[in-house]
Design a protein around this motif. Sequence first.
Motif, PDB file in Angstrom:
ATOM      1  N   ARG A 142       0.574  -1.076   0.092  1.00  0.00           N
ATOM      2  CA  ARG A 142       0.150   0.194   0.027  1.00  0.00           C
ATOM      3  C   ARG A 142       0.695   1.435   0.015  1.00  0.00           C
ATOM      4  N   GLN A 143       1.927   1.193   0.347  1.00  0.00           N
ATOM      5  CA  GLN A 143       2.981   2.260   1.171  1.00  0.00           C
ATOM      6  C   GLN A 143       3.201   2.803  -0.387  1.00  0.00           C
ATOM      7  N   GLU A 144       4.228   1.653  -1.190  1.00  0.00           N
ATOM      8  CA  GLU A 144       5.263   1.765  -2.568  1.00  0.00           C
ATOM      9  C   GLU A 144       4.464   2.007  -3.409  1.00  0.00           C
ATOM     10  N   ARG A 145       2.496   2.115  -3.750  1.00  0.00           N
ATOM     11  CA  ARG A 145       1.288   2.144  -4.342  1.00  0.00           C
ATOM     12  C   ARG A 145       1.020   3.518  -4.002  1.00  0.00           C
ATOM     13  N   TRP A 146       1.090   3.877  -2.785  1.00  0.00           N
ATOM     14  CA  TRP A 146       0.544   5.355  -2.776  1.00  0.00           C
ATOM     15  C   TRP A 146       1.584   6.305  -2.930  1.00  0.00           C
ATOM     16  N   ILE A 147       2.815   6.153  -2.410  1.00  0.00           N
ATOM     17  CA  ILE A 147       3.973   6.952  -3.537  1.00  0.00           C
ATOM     18  C   ILE A 147       4.293   6.847  -4.299  1.00  0.00           C
ATOM     19  N   VAL A 148       3.971   6.137  -5.462  1.00  0.00           N
ATOM     20  CA  VAL A 148       4.464   6.652  -6.975  1.00  0.00           C
ATOM     21  C   VAL A 148       2.986   6.901  -7.032  1.00  0.00           C
ATOM     22  N   ALA A 149       1.733   6.994  -6.252  1.00  0.00           N
ATOM     23  CA  ALA A 149       1.369   7.205  -7.345  1.00  0.00           C
ATOM     24  C   ALA A 149       0.538   9.233  -6.997  1.00  0.00           C
ATOM     25  N   ASN A 150       1.195   9.132  -6.148  1.00  0.00           N
ATOM     26  CA  ASN A 150       0.786  10.615  -5.802  1.00  0.00           C
ATOM     27  C   ASN A 150       2.364  11.282  -5.801  1.00  0.00           C
ATOM     28  N   LEU A 151       3.358  11.161  -5.957  1.00  0.00           N
ATOM     29  CA  LEU A 151       4.909  11.229  -6.096  1.00  0.00           C
ATOM     30  C   LEU A 151       5.081  12.492  -6.733  1.00  0.00           C
ATOM     31  N   ASP A 152       4.534  12.138  -7.846  1.00  0.00           N
ATOM     32  CA  ASP A 152       4.807  13.671  -8.781  1.00  0.00           C
ATOM     33  C   ASP A 152       3.116  14.872  -7.905  1.00  0.00           C
ATOM     34  N   ARG A 153       2.706  15.098  -7.665  1.00  0.00           N
ATOM     35  CA  ARG A 153       2.090  15.871  -6.790  1.00  0.00           C
ATOM     36  C   ARG A 153       2.586  16.078  -5.160  1.00  0.00           C
ATOM     37  N   LEU A 154       3.334  15.913  -5.057  1.00  0.00           N
ATOM     38  CA  LEU A 154       3.746  16.154  -3.473  1.00  0.00           C
ATOM     39  C   LEU A 154       5.276  17.014  -3.625  1.00  0.00           C
ATOM     40  N   ASP A 155       5.316  18.127  -2.565  1.00  0.00           N
ATOM     41  CA  ASP A 155       6.238  18.818  -3.011  1.00  0.00           C
ATOM     42  C   ASP A 155       7.077  18.685  -1.771  1.00  0.00           C
ATOM     43  N   ILE A 156       7.360  17.899  -1.998  1.00  0.00           N
ATOM     44  CA  ILE A 156       8.949  16.423  -1.665  1.00  0.00           C
ATOM     45  C   ILE A 156      10.008  16.839  -2.250  1.00  0.00           C
ATOM     46  N   SER A 157      11.214  16.040  -1.702  1.00  0.00           N
ATOM     47  CA  SER A 157      12.471  15.808  -2.719  1.00  0.00           C
ATOM     48  C   SER A 157      12.904  13.688  -2.388  1.00  0.00           C
ATOM     49  N   VAL A 158      12.472  13.511  -1.347  1.00  0.00           N
ATOM     50  CA  VAL A 158      12.417  12.099  -1.704  1.00  0.00           C
ATOM     51  C   VAL A 158      11.067  11.705  -0.401  1.00  0.00           C
ATOM     52  N   ALA A 159      10.427  10.197  -0.399  1.00  0.00           N
ATOM     53  CA  ALA A 159       9.925  10.088  -0.303  1.00  0.00           C
ATOM     54  C   ALA A 159      10.277   8.629   0.596  1.00  0.00           C
ATOM     55  N   ILE A 160       9.825   7.340   1.453  1.00  0.00           N
ATOM     56  CA  ILE A 160      10.827   6.309   1.454  1.00  0.00           C
ATOM     57  C   ILE A 160       9.564   5.964   2.400  1.00  0.00           C
ATOM     58  N   ALA A 161       9.798   4.099   1.796  1.00  0.00           N
ATOM     59  CA  ALA A 161       8.719   3.679   2.202  1.00  0.00           C
ATOM     60  C   ALA A 161       8.723   2.742   3.493  1.00  0.00           C
ATOM     61  N   GLU A 162       8.453   3.153   5.129  1.00  0.00           N
ATOM     62  CA  GLU A 162       9.210   2.782   6.252  1.00  0.00           C
ATOM     63  C   GLU A 162       8.331   1.706   6.904  1.00  0.00           C
ATOM     64  N   GLY A 163       7.783   0.774   6.007  1.00  0.00           N
ATOM     65  CA  GLY A 163       6.981  -0.835   6.800  1.00  0.00           C
ATOM     66  C   GLY A 163       6.497  -0.626   7.896  1.00  0.00           C
ATOM     67  N   GLY A 164       7.157  -0.582   9.221  1.00  0.00           N
ATOM     68  CA  GLY A 164       7.106  -0.739  10.512  1.00  0.00           C
ATOM     69  C   GLY A 164       7.675  -0.424  10.827  1.00  0.00           C
ATOM     70  N   SER A 165       8.362   0.599  11.167  1.00  0.00           N
ATOM     71  CA  SER A 165       9.530   1.326  11.674  1.00  0.00           C
ATOM     72  C   SER A 165       8.523   2.541  12.523  1.00  0.00           C
ATOM     73  N   PHE A 166       7.990   2.871  12.425  1.00  0.00           N
ATOM     74  CA  PHE A 166       7.451   3.574  13.197  1.00  0.00           C
ATOM     75  C   PHE A 166       7.078   2.891  14.525  1.00  0.00           C
ATOM     76  N   SER A 167       6.388   1.408  14.816  1.00  0.00           N
ATOM     77  CA  SER A 167       5.981   1.298  16.089  1.00  0.00           C
ATOM     78  C   SER A 167       7.436   0.401  16.709  1.00  0.00           C
ATOM     79  N   PHE A 168       8.896  -0.063  15.931  1.00  0.00           N
ATOM     80  CA  PHE A 168       9.573  -0.166  16.830  1.00  0.00           C
ATOM     81  C   PHE A 168      10.048   1.370  17.580  1.00  0.00           C
ATOM     82  N   ILE A 169      10.395   2.497  16.295  1.00  0.00           N
ATOM     83  CA  ILE A 169      10.777   3.644  17.372  1.00  0.00           C
ATOM     84  C   ILE A 169       9.805   4.463  18.152  1.00  0.00           C
TER      85      ILE A 169
END
Length: 276
Positions: free
Chosen positions: A198-225
């Motif tokens: 889901r995260q990878e698909r969302w990034i690719v679908a919306n990257l052109d509309r996002l005012d960012i330089s880089v998007a990183i797919a993080e999986g479950g990292s927030f749970s650990f952090i």
Amino acid sequence: MAMPETVEILGVRFDNLTRRDAAGAIAAAAKGDGKRYVVKPYSEFMARSVDDAGVRGILNGADLCLPDGVGIVWAAHYLSLNGGWARALLQLPLSLLSIVVGPTALRQPIWEPMAGVDLTWEMLSQLERADASVFLLGGAEEEVRATVQRIEERLPGLKVAGARNGYFSTSGGANDAVVAEVNAARPNALLVAMGFPRQERWIVANLDRLDISVAIAEGGSFSFIGGTVSRAPGWMRRSGLEWLYRLGRQPWRLKRQLALPRFVWLVLRERLARAG
């Protein structure tokens, strides 16, 4: 032995970098021009990329594709071994055993596993040094807030430009509102933790509309952090057994873990095909 720049596993090309170099490349992208995205496939999800050409295309289209976990490192090592089909069959159990008893023997041709959250901390540290800002997108509300708090405690110089949970429709007005919220914060880097794919698909679908330089797919990292999920003891991580610890703490992961035998089979099938 010279390490290759990329290593192909089941049709997915992985960039072969150390954790430090990978984090440095992401920090440089955050301060650079253009728009880029980074993925970190885990062995549990590799079968999905075999079955779904769209998912495989997303992974191969990433500016960086990094190996998350010892399973990817094992696969790269096993596929790099020489010999015909008989030797391949003999080497299979020995190489799998090496994950536990001698994981350092697997560190060719891939330098090291990224171990998702370890890479995330290294990346955040280098983003802080680069004076970059980040936006956190994903997880439950309590989880993402705890993640922001932990990052601000550990890396006080890193600007967290914004954060929101990952529970929203990825189409229509709800999705447009999320894109607008990210753009209003104007982060250099966007960390997206909404689960594979889901995260990878969302990034690719919306990257052109996002005012960012880089998007990183993080999986479950927030749970650990954020501390909602504890990490395995160091000896289990070094022995490639973090998956077993997580299964013990989260029995619901069993369905996902059942993908691992198929991953091993797919790697064996590819090795036999290469052996002719």
